[in-house]
Design an enzyme around this catalytic site. Structure first.
Site, PDB file in Angstrom:
ATOM      1  N   ASP A 424       0.985  -1.088  -0.258  1.00 60.01           N
ATOM      2  CA  ASP A 424       0.158  -0.231  -0.249  1.00 60.01           C
ATOM      3  C   ASP A 424       0.830   1.055   0.050  1.00 60.01           C
ATOM      4  O   ASP A 424       1.409   0.637   0.532  1.00 60.01           O
ATOM      5  CB  ASP A 424      -1.438  -0.142   1.444  1.00 60.01           C
ATOM      6  CG  ASP A 424      -1.722  -1.414   1.221  1.00 60.01           C
ATOM      7  OD1 ASP A 424      -1.145  -1.736   0.018  1.00 60.01           O
ATOM      8  OD2 ASP A 424      -2.045  -1.355   2.444  1.00 60.01           O
ATOM      9  N   LYS A 499      -5.384  12.612  11.980  1.00 56.74           N
ATOM     10  CA  LYS A 499      -5.926  11.391  10.776  1.00 56.74           C
ATOM     11  C   LYS A 499      -6.602  11.880   9.510  1.00 56.74           C
ATOM     12  O   LYS A 499      -5.717  12.074   8.665  1.00 56.74           O
ATOM     13  CB  LYS A 499      -5.878   9.800  10.839  1.00 56.74           C
ATOM     14  CG  LYS A 499      -5.202   8.752  10.089  1.00 56.74           C
ATOM     15  CD  LYS A 499      -5.338   7.143  10.300  1.00 56.74           C
ATOM     16  CE  LYS A 499      -4.948   6.771   9.180  1.00 56.74           C
ATOM     17  NZ  LYS A 499      -5.552   4.623   9.436  1.00 56.74           N
ATOM     18  N   ASP A 656      -3.904   2.022  -4.773  1.00 58.75           N
ATOM     19  CA  ASP A 656      -3.123   2.367  -3.971  1.00 58.75           C
ATOM     20  C   ASP A 656      -2.582   1.243  -3.496  1.00 58.75           C
ATOM     21  O   ASP A 656      -1.746   1.300  -2.223  1.00 58.75           O
ATOM     22  CB  ASP A 656      -3.204   3.747  -3.253  1.00 58.75           C
ATOM     23  CG  ASP A 656      -3.805   3.719  -2.219  1.00 58.75           C
ATOM     24  OD1 ASP A 656      -4.981   3.108  -2.269  1.00 58.75           O
ATOM     25  OD2 ASP A 656      -3.339   4.970  -1.013  1.00 58.75           O
TER      26      ASP A 656
END
Length: 723
Positions: A424, A499, A656
Site C-alpha cells: 500500500d 489522521k 493505491d
C-alpha cells in the site's frame, strides 16, 4: 430494442419475402430476395452459435427502425407498472398476527405522500413514497441468499475492450466508463481514437483476466458467525434493538427525551437492516461461486480513470469480509522471500501500530505470536479468538490459516499459497503531490526516500501540532484566547486526532471540514461536558492542524492552489475542466447545474433532474485538484498492472493498494517504483498547461508553481514507498 428481439424481427422480415405476390419479374425478384434472406438467416444463426455478437449486431443494425423511448415515456410506463403492482399485489398475514376485525389480506405495497421539514422555515416539499409491507421486508431478508443476482462474476475471461461499449461481459450491457449520465464525458470517450485508448483497454483487460476463487475456510467461519447472529469481526447484529417504552408521565422534557431515543433506535435499526441486506448479497455470491475453480471480474473506469470491478457485490474492492473470502485461483510456491512477505502481510493486516514498524519488526511480531496465530487457524470461533483483535480480522484470519499450513508443512518454502499480498502507498495522494512538486520535505514525510522504518506522516503532523500547542499553552490567556484550549488539548494530540484531516488534505479539505472531523474525534473521548467548549477546542485544533500541514507540504499546497486557479479561469467561461490522463483517457468534469423536468404520470406528478448548460463554477474549481491526482494514481496503477502481466505476475489493484502472490512481491515492488518514476519523469504539469492554452487560447492562465530539487530516482531505493 434488445438484441434477441432485433434478431427475431430481422428473421421475420426475411421470411416474409416468401409470401410475396406479383408479376413475373417481381416473382424473380422475390425469389432472389428469399435466397438472400435464407443465406443471411443461416449466417446469423451460425454466428449466434459461435457467440460472435458484434458481427450479428452489424448485420441487424440497419433493419432496426424502432426509436428508443424518451425519459418522459419511460417514466410514465414505469409509474403505470408500479400502480398496477399496487392494485394486484396482496399479502396474507399469519392468523396469529391479525387484530380483531382485521381483513385477512392487505395490500403488499402502498403509495402515500409526505412532506420534508426544514428547521429554518418549518415547511418543506411534498414527495411520494412507495412502501412495502413489513412482512415483505422480512421475507426478502430471509430469501436474499436464494436470489438470482445480476452481474455475477464471469466463469470465462471477459471480452477484451475495443470501444466505449465493446468489451467486458458477454451479454450484459458493458461500458468502459461509468459516466452516470454525463453526456459530454461519454462523447469524449466515444470520439477518442482507439489507438489512443489502447493502453487503458490493455490495463482493464489485464485486471479482468486475474483468476479468483472463494476461500472456503474463511467463508465457513463467516457463515458460522452469521448463523449465530453476527456481532463479531465487524459483522452487523442480525437482531434489531427494542424500542424504548413510552414513559408514564406528563413531563414534557421526559417525553421529548423518549421521542429522541425512539428516533435514534429506529435509525440504528434501519442501518442494521441495510447492512444485513448487503452481507446477504455478498454471501449469496460467495456461496454460489464456492465450488467454481475460478472466476473473473471484468473492469471498467470511473470518469477520472480509476479502475473498478464491474460486479457490484462481492469483489476485492469491498469490505474486509469480501477480501477475506476472496483469494487468487492460481497458487504459487512461497519461496524464501514469499514466506517473509506473508509474515509482513499478516502484521500489516493486524495493524494496531504494528504496520508502522520496520519490515524486520513486523516479522518479529508475527514470530512472537505464532501460538496465537496457530490457535486462530485451528479454532477460529471456539479458541482464544486472537484474530478478532486485528484491524482487518477476516483477511488476517485468511493469512493465519495460510501461514499455519505453510509452517506445519514439510517444506514451508514449497507450500502453495493463494493469498494476495498487499503493498500500500503511504498517504498516496501526498506522494503524488510530492512527486509533482519535487518537494524534498514532503517526499521524506511520505516515504519517497529511504528510511530505516516507515515515515508516518500522521505522527509527523501530530508531533508538529503538539509542538505548536505546547508553545501556545505557555501564553497568557488574557492576551491569547486559545491558550486555554491549548492547555486542555496538549494531552489529547495523537495521530488519530489528525489522521482524517491529513488524509483529506489532498482532497482540498476546508477549515470547516477539518473542524468537524476533529470535533468528532474529541467527542469520542468525552473530555468536554459543555458543547461550546468542545466547539471552541475543535476550532483551535483544526486551525493548528492546517497550519502544520501548510508547513510540511508547501509544495503540495502550491500545486493544489495552481490547479484550482486554472479551473477557476476555465469555469468563468462556463466551460467544464477537461484534460487527458498520461494513458490517453479523456476526462471531463461533470459538474453542472441541474434543471427540473416535470412529468405527469398516472401515479403522481414527478420532478426529474436533468443537466443544464450552466457549469457549477465552484465545484469545478474545488474538485479539480483531487480529480486530477486520482487520474494520476489510476494511471500509475494501470501502468504497473500491464508491466506485471508482461513479467508473468498475477496482479490486482485497489487504487493505491497493489496485490500479487507472496513470492512475487519483490518483483512487483521493483516494477511499481520504476513505473512511478517513469510517470513523473514526463512533464505532467507542463503538458496540462499546454492543453489548457490550446483549448482556450484567449484565456490567461497562472504560471506554473515553483518546484523543488527532489531527485525522483530516490524512489527506486525507498523500501517503504509502498509497503
Amino acid at each position: 430494442m434488445p438484441l434477441s428481439k432485433r434478431i427475431h424481427k430481422f428473421l421475420e422480415k426475411s421470411s416474409k419475402k416468401k409470401r410475396g405476390k406479383g408479376k413475373k419479374n417481381e416473382v424473380v425478384e422475390y425469389t432472389e430476395e428469399i435466397k438472400e434472406g435464407e443465406k443471411l438467416r443461416k449466417k446469423v444463426i451460425d454466428l449466434m452459435k459461435k457467440q460472435k455478437l458484434a458481427a450479428v449486431r452489424g448485420i441487424v443494425k440497419d433493419l432496426d427502425d424502432t426509436k428508443p423511448w424518451g425519459v418522459a415515456m419511460r417514466t410514465k410506463v414505469a409509474s403505470r407498472l408500479v400502480e398496477l403492482l399496487m392494485q394486484t399485489a396482496f399479502i396474507q398475514p399469519p392468523s396469529d398476527q391479525l387484530e380483531d376485525g382485521a381483513l385477512d389480506i392487505r395490500p403488499a405495497f402502498t403509495h402515500s405522500f409526505r412532506t420534508t421539514t426544514r428547521e429554518s422555515t418549518k415547511s418543506g416539499r411534498k414527495f411520494g413514497v412507495i412502501e412495502c409491507d413489513p412482512l415483505i421486508l422480512k421475507g426478502l431478508e430471509r430469501t436474499a441468499r436464494n436470489m438470482v443476482i445480476p452481474y455475477m462474476p464471469m466463469l470465462i475471461p471477459p471480452v477484451k475492450w475495443t470501444g466505449y461499449d465493446k468489451g467486458g461481459h458477454l451479454f450484459l450491457p458493458s461500458y468502459v466508463m461509468r459516466t452516470h449520465g454525463a453526456k459530454q464525458q461519454r462523447e469524449a470517450v466515444k470520439r477518442a481514437p482507439r489507438n489512443q485508448l489502447e493502453p487503458v483497454f490493455e490495463a482493464l483487460d489485464t485486471l479482468g483476466n486475474t483468476k479468483w476463487r472463494i476461500n472456503g475456510k474463511v467463508l465457513s467461519v463467516v457463515d458460522k458467525i452469521w448463523a449465530n447472529g453476527g456481532r463479531l469481526a465487524g459483522l452487523v447484529d442480525r437482531t434489531d434493538l427494542d424500542l424504548p417504552e413510552e414513559p408514564e408521565t406528563d413531563n414534557e422534557a421526559e417525553k421529548k427525551k423518549w421521542k429522541w431515543k425512539v428516533k435514534s433506535v429506529k435509525k440504528e435499526n434501519r442501518e442494521r437492516y441495510s447492512q444485513r441486506c448487503d452481507i446477504e448479497l455478498k454471501l449469496a455470491v460467495a456461496r454460489k461461486m464456492r465450488d467454481e475453480e475460478c472466476f473473473y471480474y471484468p473492469h471498467n473506469v470511473d470518469f477520472r480513470g480509476r479502475a473498478y470491478p464491474m460486479h457490484p457485490h462481492l469483489n476485492h474492492l469491498g469490505s474486509d469480509v469480501c477480501r477475506g473470502i476472496l483469494e487468487f485461483a492460481e497458487g504459487r510456491p512461497l519461496g524464501k522471500s514469499g514466506l517473509q512477505w506473508l509474515k509482513i502481510h499478516s502484521a500489516n493486516l493486524y495493524a494496531g501500530g504494528v504496520d508502522k514498524l520496520s519490515n524486520e519488526g513486523r516479522i518479529a511480531f508475527v514470530e512472537n505470536h505464532l501460538d496465537e496465530i496457530f490457535d486462530s487457524a485451528d479454532n477460529p470461533t471456539e479458541g482464544k479468538r486472537w484474530w478478532l483483535n486485528a484491524e482487518d480480522p477476516f483477511q488476517f484470519l485468511a493469512a493465519c490459516i495460510t501461514l499455519t499450513e505453510a509452517l506445519r508443512s514439510s517444506s514451508p518454502e514449497a507450500f502453495i499459497s493463494h493469498i494476495p499480498v498487499h503493498q500500500d502507498g503511504s498517504c498516496n495522494g501526498l506522494q503524488h503531490y510530492a512527486a509533482l512538486g519535487r518537494d524534498k520535505l514532503g517526499a521524506a514525510a511520505v516515504n519517497l526516500v529511504a528510511g530505516e522504518k516507515p515515515a508516518d506522516v500522521y505522527s509527523g503532523i501530530a508531533a508538529r501540532v503538539l509542538e505548536i500547542m505546547q508553545k501556545d499553552a505557555q501564553k497568557d490567556p488574557a492576551n491569547f484566547s486559545d491558550a486555554r484550549h491549548a492547555k486542555t488539548l496538549v494531552n489529547q494530540v495523537d495521530r488519530k486526532l489528525v489522521k482524517q484531516t491529513v488524509m483529506t488534505s489532498v482532497y482540498g479539505v476546508t477549515y470547516i471540514g477539518a473542524r468537524e472531523q476533529i470535533k468528532r474525534r474529541l467527542k469520542e473521548r468525552d473530555i468536554f461536558s459543555d458543547d461550546s467548549e468542545l466547539f471552541g477546542a475543535a476550532c483551535y485544533a483544526a486551525k493548528v492542524t492546517l497550519t502544520a500541514l501548510e508547513e510540511m507540504f508547501q509544495g503540495a499546497r502550491s500545486i493544489m492552489n495552481w490547479l484550482g486557479d486554472c479551473a477557476k479561469v476555465i469555469a468563468a467561461e462556463n466551460q467544464p475542466v477537461h484534460w487527458t490522463t498520461p494513458l490517453g483517457l479523456p476526462v471531463v468534469q461533470p459538474y453542472r447545474k441541474l434543471g427540473r423536468h416535470i412529468i405527469k404520470t398516472s401515479l403522481q406528478i414527478l420532478t426529474l433532474q436533468r443537466e443544464t448548460d450552466k457549469v457549477l463554477a465552484k465545484r469545478q474549481r474545488t474538485a479539480f485538484p483531487p480529480n486530477f491526482v486520482h487520474s494520476l494514481d489510476g494511471s500509475h496503477m494501470m501502468m504497473t498492472a500491464v508491466a506485471c502481466k508482461k513479467a508473468g505476475l498475477n496482479f490486482a489493484g485497489v487504487h493505491d493498494s497493489y496485490w500479487t502472490h507472496a513470492c512475487d512481491v519483490d518483483e512487483m515492488n521493483r516494477i511499481l517504483r520504476e513505473k512511478f518514476v517513469e510517470l513523473y519523469e514526463t512533464p505532467i504539469l507542463e503538458n496540462l498547461l499546454e492543453s489548457f492554452q490550446e483549448s482556450f487560447p484567449s484565456l490567461t492562465f497562472p504560471p506554473l508553481p515553483e518546484r523543488g530539487e527532489f531527485d525522483l530516482r530516490e524512489v527506486l531505493e525507498s523500501p517503504y514507498f509502498f509497503n
